[in-house]
Design an enzyme around this catalytic site. Structure first.
Site, PDB file in Angstrom:
ATOM      1  N   CYS A 134       0.814  -1.219   0.000  1.00 24.78           N
ATOM      2  CA  CYS A 134       0.000   0.000   0.000  1.00 24.78           C
ATOM      3  C   CYS A 134       0.850   1.272   0.000  1.00 24.78           C
ATOM      4  O   CYS A 134       0.527   2.244  -0.685  1.00 24.78           O
ATOM      5  CB  CYS A 134      -0.974  -0.001   1.169  1.00 24.78           C
ATOM      6  SG  CYS A 134      -0.244  -0.357   2.777  1.00 24.78           S
ATOM      7  N   ASP A 146      -7.735   5.262  -1.232  1.00 22.92           N
ATOM      8  CA  ASP A 146      -7.310   4.016  -0.584  1.00 22.92           C
ATOM      9  C   ASP A 146      -6.596   3.105  -1.578  1.00 22.92           C
ATOM     10  O   ASP A 146      -7.201   2.607  -2.536  1.00 22.92           O
ATOM     11  CB  ASP A 146      -8.547   3.311  -0.017  1.00 22.92           C
ATOM     12  CG  ASP A 146      -8.184   2.210   0.967  1.00 22.92           C
ATOM     13  OD1 ASP A 146      -7.060   1.695   0.892  1.00 22.92           O
ATOM     14  OD2 ASP A 146      -9.036   1.866   1.809  1.00 22.92           O
ATOM     15  N   HIS A 162      -5.702   0.101  -1.090  1.00 22.12           N
ATOM     16  CA  HIS A 162      -5.991  -1.306  -0.823  1.00 22.12           C
ATOM     17  C   HIS A 162      -7.049  -1.879  -1.756  1.00 22.12           C
ATOM     18  O   HIS A 162      -7.370  -3.067  -1.678  1.00 22.12           O
ATOM     19  CB  HIS A 162      -6.436  -1.481   0.634  1.00 22.12           C
ATOM     20  CG  HIS A 162      -5.420  -1.003   1.631  1.00 22.12           C
ATOM     21  ND1 HIS A 162      -5.419   0.285   2.130  1.00 22.12           N
ATOM     22  CD2 HIS A 162      -4.357  -1.625   2.190  1.00 22.12           C
ATOM     23  CE1 HIS A 162      -4.413   0.423   2.982  1.00 22.12           C
ATOM     24  NE2 HIS A 162      -3.747  -0.721   3.035  1.00 22.12           N
TER      25      HIS A 162
END
Length: 645
Positions: free
Chosen positions: A472, A596, A598
């Protein structure tokens, strides 16, 4: 014929007529075009040479301003006597035009003079009918046009010509001082060839080949109309109604199906590529063997070969005959650029020659392209090159903390510009600016401070690379570097995970075994990579827990207002990209705009937004829950925008 001053209207197309940073006495050149209605101001350039060095000013503008545009007047930041100040501006503009013309003389044309009142900022326009006129005439009206870019590019197109030349010349070895004269003679001989009957000019579209693409057009030097006043040529019939190739207009190569948004800039304008050839094998009624002529040197001679890479861009109305566009725009532009390169090279003729490269730019606020000559002997960060760009920024009124004229921001004239909307990397299409259009934050009295500029969204599993569970921070770093790329602070490719690891090993932060591993990285490692690859410094902000993050909102908001770069926020083994904050100083309520990394799905904007992978996260929601864990230590990496040109 130009209208009389009693009925004359000055049309201002440029968004910003008065350049920033002007002091009393500052002079600006008003730029127009012979193809536009009289007194139409397309752009304005600041005069940057003190004591009005007209020779240096003309040299600079001859390199900078594409053919098809010209100086039509001047504007001076003056005192309360507007007519007096405007008169000074007009007289300076007339002198500059004489220096810009080949023979030093011009027809006595009407010109625009303008004066800006220092106290009020009001601009007064006047018309100068002749050079000898002692009194200026005030104009009837001034019209500031909307959608000015559309006006330029719906009616006009660009002609682009690249011509690499290897220019050999000899001079007596015993007389090095003769080298400059011999080089000048060789340059003059090239100029003569441009107008020779054997010269051939091939015009073709720059768009990708397709079944309905117009066929190339061949123009020969013997057919060109040199010296004609292209601005007075009448409109031509439609290209499909023309049988004589000499009568074809530039519109033959221009698209008729472009949307309005697609013609608002030079980058998306119709472009015609011109190639230059010499036809030495004209058909002859008799055949014969090749003949070689031998010219023995009377004494020992030295040979020098100079590499000259010409690259010119000119503007023409679509209705202009192609033959006139070539003979009266492209060829004069080649000649001017050839002499400009000669002037730069002459002092170094017997030494290592400067590596000169031509670049074209279309910086924000300037409606038309500009052309620069850069010396590649110097890196972009070396002071000589920085000073060149600072001078250009000053002339064009551009901010001094944006790399608008770096080579990464140059116009790309080699590809189909219509395909630029999709960004590809290693086979996958990346989404840009995914936060645009998302729902509001829910902070009722908040002030949103957001990222400035564009970025690409990097996340797990892109490019078929499985980094789920550990990559990440790598993805956040890739998003940050994409921002610096898209703002043209760098031209390096966004690095892969392995290239990021390799960089950390090279600087001694990690052992060689780190390359190819699945080890996490954090804010410190990201700062090392940004410094090594981009020369970007970073500020690191520490929070002992998620509950402290709202206390940092004011400082984060200042970062987005002043720097505008994306932020990496990391806690434990998780990392996110922060694109903005929405903060209510009165209540302390705040929200963070999170991108994000992820996410593991496809590049589907709706799916990403609806799934919460890009959106506002309240510090504390209505149920008392927070996106950030209260017992976790967080680091925020705040990249600093380089203050550079």
């Amino acid at each position: 014929m130009a209208p009389s001053s009693e009925t004359a209207t000055v049309r201002v197309l440029c968004q910003k007529l008065l350049l920033s940073g002007n002091q009393p006495g500052t002079l600006q050149w008003l730029i127009g075009s012979p193809f536009f209605p009289p007194f139409t101001v397309v752009s304005t350039f600041r005069c940057i040479h003190h004591s009005l060095d007209f020779q240096q000013e003309s040299d600079d503008l001859r390199k900078l301003l594409p053919k098809g545009f010209e100086v039509i007047g001047g504007l001076i930041v003056g005192d309360s006597d507007a007519e007096k100040s405007a008169g000074e501006a007009v007289r300076a503009a007339r002198r500059l035009r004489k220096h810009l013309s080949e023979g030093g003389e011009l027809d006595d044309e009407k010109m625009v003079g303008a004066s800006c009142d220092v106290g009020t900022g009001t601009i007064h326009f006047f018309i100068s009918k002749t050079e000898k006129a002692t009194k200026l005439e005030p104009v009837a009206s001034v019209v500031y046009e909307d959608k000015s870019g559309k006006y330029l590019w719906e009616n006009g197109c660009l002609l682009h010509c690249e011509l690499p030349i290897k220019l050999p010349f000899y001079f007596p070895a015993s007389s090095p001082s003769d080298s400059k004269e011999k080089f000048s003679e060789a340059v003059d001989a090239v100029v003569t060839l441009f107008k020779e009957p054997c010269a051939v000019y091939i015009a073709e579209t720059l768009k990708k080949a397709s079944g309905d693409a117009p066929k190339p057009v061949v123009l020969r030097g013997k057919d060109l109309g040199f010296g004609a006043d292209a601005s007075n040529i009448n409109r031509l019939p439609a290209a499909d109604q023309v049988s004589d190739i000499k009568m074809l207009s530039c519109s033959y190569f221009c698209q008729n199906s472009k949307t309005a948004a697609a013609v608002n800039s030079a980058e998306n304008a119709d472009k015609i590529h011109i190639s230059v050839l010499l036809n030495r094998s004209e058909k002859s009624p008799t055949s014969g063997a090749p003949v070689a002529e031998y010219f023995p040197a009377m004494e020992e001679a030295r040979l020098i070969v100079v590499d000259l890479n010409l690259d010119v861009l000119t503007y023409a109305p679509k209705h202009l005959q192609l033959m006139h566009a070539v003979s009266n725009l492209v060829i004069p532009a080649l000649v001017d650029q050839l002499y400009s390169l000669k002037k730069i090279i002459l002092p170094y003729l017997l030494m290592e020659h400067p590596q000169l490269r031509i670049y074209h730019f279309n910086p924000p606020g300037v409606l038309h392209p500009i052309t620069t000559i850069y010396e590649l002997n110097y890196g972009e960060t070396e002071m000589k090159q920085v000073d060149v760009r600072k001078s250009l920024h000053l002339r064009l009124g551009l901010p001094l903390d944006r790399p608008l004229l770096r080579t990464a921001n140059a116009l790309d004239l080699s590809v189909n510009d219509d395909s630029r909307s999709n960004v590809k990397k290693r086979g996958s299409i990346l989404l840009k600016d995914v936060h645009i259009g998302i729902p509001s934050s829910g902070v009722s009295e908040g002030v949103a401070s957001l990222i400035q500029g564009s970025y690409e969204y990097y996340h797990y599993l892109q490019d078929g690379f499985d980094d789920s569970g550990w990559g990440c921070a790598y993805r956040s770093l890739q998003t940050i570097i994409s921002w610096f790329r898209l703002q043209h602070y760098t031209s390096i490719a966004v690095p892969s995970h392995r290239e990021i690891q390799q960089t950390l090993v090279e600087i001694g932060d990690k052992d060689p075994s780190f390359i190819g591993s699945r080890e996490w990285i954090g804010a410190i490692e990201l700062s090392f990579v940004l410094d090594k690859l981009l020369g970007v410094s970073c500020k690191i902000m520490n929070c002992r827990s998620g509950s402290e993050l709202p206390e940092k909102c004011r400082e984060i908001a200042m970062h987005f207002e002043n720097q505008g770069t994306p932020i990496m926020i990391g806690g434990g083994v998780l990392a996110y990209t922060l694109l903005g904050v929405d903060y209510d100083e009165g209540s302390g309520d705040c929200a963070f705009l999170i991108l994000d990394p992820h996410y593991t799905g496809s590049e589907d904007h709706k799916k990403i937004v609806n799934g919460g992978w890009c959106g506002w996260k309240k510090a504390v929601d209505s149920k008392g829950k927070s996106f950030f864990l209260q017992n976790k230590f967080y680091n925020l990496l705040l990249p600093q925008r380089p203050n550079m040109v």
